[in-house]
Design a protein around this motif. Sequence first.
Motif, PDB file in Angstrom:
ATOM      1  N   PHE A   1       4.145  -4.055  -6.267  1.00  0.00           N
ATOM      2  CA  PHE A   1       3.970  -2.602  -6.195  1.00  0.00           C
ATOM      3  C   PHE A   1       2.538  -2.238  -5.813  1.00  0.00           C
ATOM      4  CE2 PHE A   1       7.901  -1.799  -8.787  1.00  0.00           C
ATOM      5  CZ  PHE A   1       8.497  -0.982  -7.853  1.00  0.00           C
ATOM      6  N   ILE A   2       1.583  -3.000  -6.279  1.00  0.00           N
ATOM      7  CA  ILE A   2       0.186  -2.745  -5.906  1.00  0.00           C
ATOM      8  C   ILE A   2      -0.026  -3.019  -4.427  1.00  0.00           C
ATOM      9  CG2 ILE A   2      -2.181  -3.588  -6.214  1.00  0.00           C
ATOM     10  CD1 ILE A   2      -1.513  -3.835  -9.216  1.00  0.00           C
ATOM     11  N   VAL A   3       0.540  -4.112  -3.921  1.00  0.00           N
ATOM     12  CA  VAL A   3       0.443  -4.402  -2.483  1.00  0.00           C
ATOM     13  C   VAL A   3       1.090  -3.282  -1.677  1.00  0.00           C
ATOM     14  CG1 VAL A   3       1.202  -5.970  -0.660  1.00  0.00           C
ATOM     15  CG2 VAL A   3       0.278  -6.897  -2.768  1.00  0.00           C
ATOM     16  N   LEU A   4       2.242  -2.810  -2.131  1.00  0.00           N
ATOM     17  CA  LEU A   4       2.938  -1.721  -1.447  1.00  0.00           C
ATOM     18  C   LEU A   4       2.114  -0.437  -1.464  1.00  0.00           C
ATOM     19  CD1 LEU A   4       5.567  -0.678  -0.099  1.00  0.00           C
ATOM     20  CD2 LEU A   4       6.392  -0.176  -2.385  1.00  0.00           C
ATOM     21  N   ALA A   5       1.554  -0.092  -2.611  1.00  0.00           N
ATOM     22  CA  ALA A   5       0.773   1.142  -2.722  1.00  0.00           C
ATOM     23  C   ALA A   5      -0.504   1.073  -1.890  1.00  0.00           C
ATOM     24  CB  ALA A   5       0.434   1.414  -4.185  1.00  0.00           C
ATOM     25  N   VAL A   6      -1.195  -0.046  -1.941  1.00  0.00           N
ATOM     26  CA  VAL A   6      -2.432  -0.181  -1.164  1.00  0.00           C
ATOM     27  C   VAL A   6      -2.128  -0.172   0.332  1.00  0.00           C
ATOM     28  CG1 VAL A   6      -4.336  -1.773  -0.641  1.00  0.00           C
ATOM     29  CG2 VAL A   6      -3.731  -1.306  -3.009  1.00  0.00           C
ATOM     30  N   GLY A   7      -1.046  -0.835   0.740  1.00  0.00           N
ATOM     31  CA  GLY A   7      -0.664  -0.822   2.147  1.00  0.00           C
ATOM     32  C   GLY A   7      -0.288   0.566   2.616  1.00  0.00           C
ATOM     33  N   TYR A   8       0.464   1.304   1.808  1.00  0.00           N
ATOM     34  CA  TYR A   8       0.862   2.666   2.162  1.00  0.00           C
ATOM     35  C   TYR A   8      -0.364   3.576   2.290  1.00  0.00           C
ATOM     36  CZ  TYR A   8       3.267   7.136   2.038  1.00  0.00           C
ATOM     37  OH  TYR A   8       3.720   8.393   2.337  1.00  0.00           O
ATOM     38  N   ILE A   9      -1.242   3.516   1.311  1.00  0.00           N
ATOM     39  CA  ILE A   9      -2.452   4.339   1.352  1.00  0.00           C
ATOM     40  C   ILE A   9      -3.343   3.910   2.513  1.00  0.00           C
ATOM     41  CG2 ILE A   9      -4.578   4.886   0.090  1.00  0.00           C
ATOM     42  CD1 ILE A   9      -2.856   4.705  -2.480  1.00  0.00           C
ATOM     43  N   GLY A  10      -3.398   2.607   2.778  1.00  0.00           N
ATOM     44  CA  GLY A  10      -4.166   2.129   3.925  1.00  0.00           C
ATOM     45  C   GLY A  10      -3.622   2.664   5.239  1.00  0.00           C
ATOM     46  N   GLY A  11      -2.312   2.740   5.365  1.00  0.00           N
ATOM     47  CA  GLY A  11      -1.707   3.310   6.564  1.00  0.00           C
ATOM     48  C   GLY A  11      -2.000   4.790   6.693  1.00  0.00           C
TER      49      GLY A  11
END
Length: 170
Positions: A11-21
Amino acid sequence: MVRSLSFIHLFIVLAVGYIGGALLFREIPVVASEKWIGFFDPRVISSSEGTFFRPLLTLIIFFVVAFLTSMNSKTRHAILFVGAIKCVLFGLSSSYLLSSGMKLWAYTIWWFPFQLLSCYLYLVYCNVLSPPFFNRISRRGRNLQAVPYLAGLCLLIFLIEMTIFHFLIK
């Protein structure tokens, strides 16, 4: 504890990737973001370009790249990076959709829930192919029994999402 730590990690990888996008969308020109989004899913740019094969091909490419990366022990650590790239493209596409004036109800019914679930399942797929350091219990062979189930579940979610796209958007 170890299993819950793995889900929190994803979930952290998903959240950081989403915010990074989303942050990437702010920093690059719209033309450049349209090029990347057009590769990922052309339905985001124009609903008239909503063919079935391009997003399906992209989905298959992501799964094949992750599987091929997992076959070599030297590149196996980069599998989660491939999953993070998919999450960044998800955030970039979501930011583009919201900035282009798409109706919020269409975004919340069509795009966000299915892409969120698809990205998370893809991260679980990457996690099964190459577990993180805190999940490695034994050095025996890899257990790949869940790989076809995860790929099939992701394909099912994709088909449901395409059905909703054709009824809702078109």
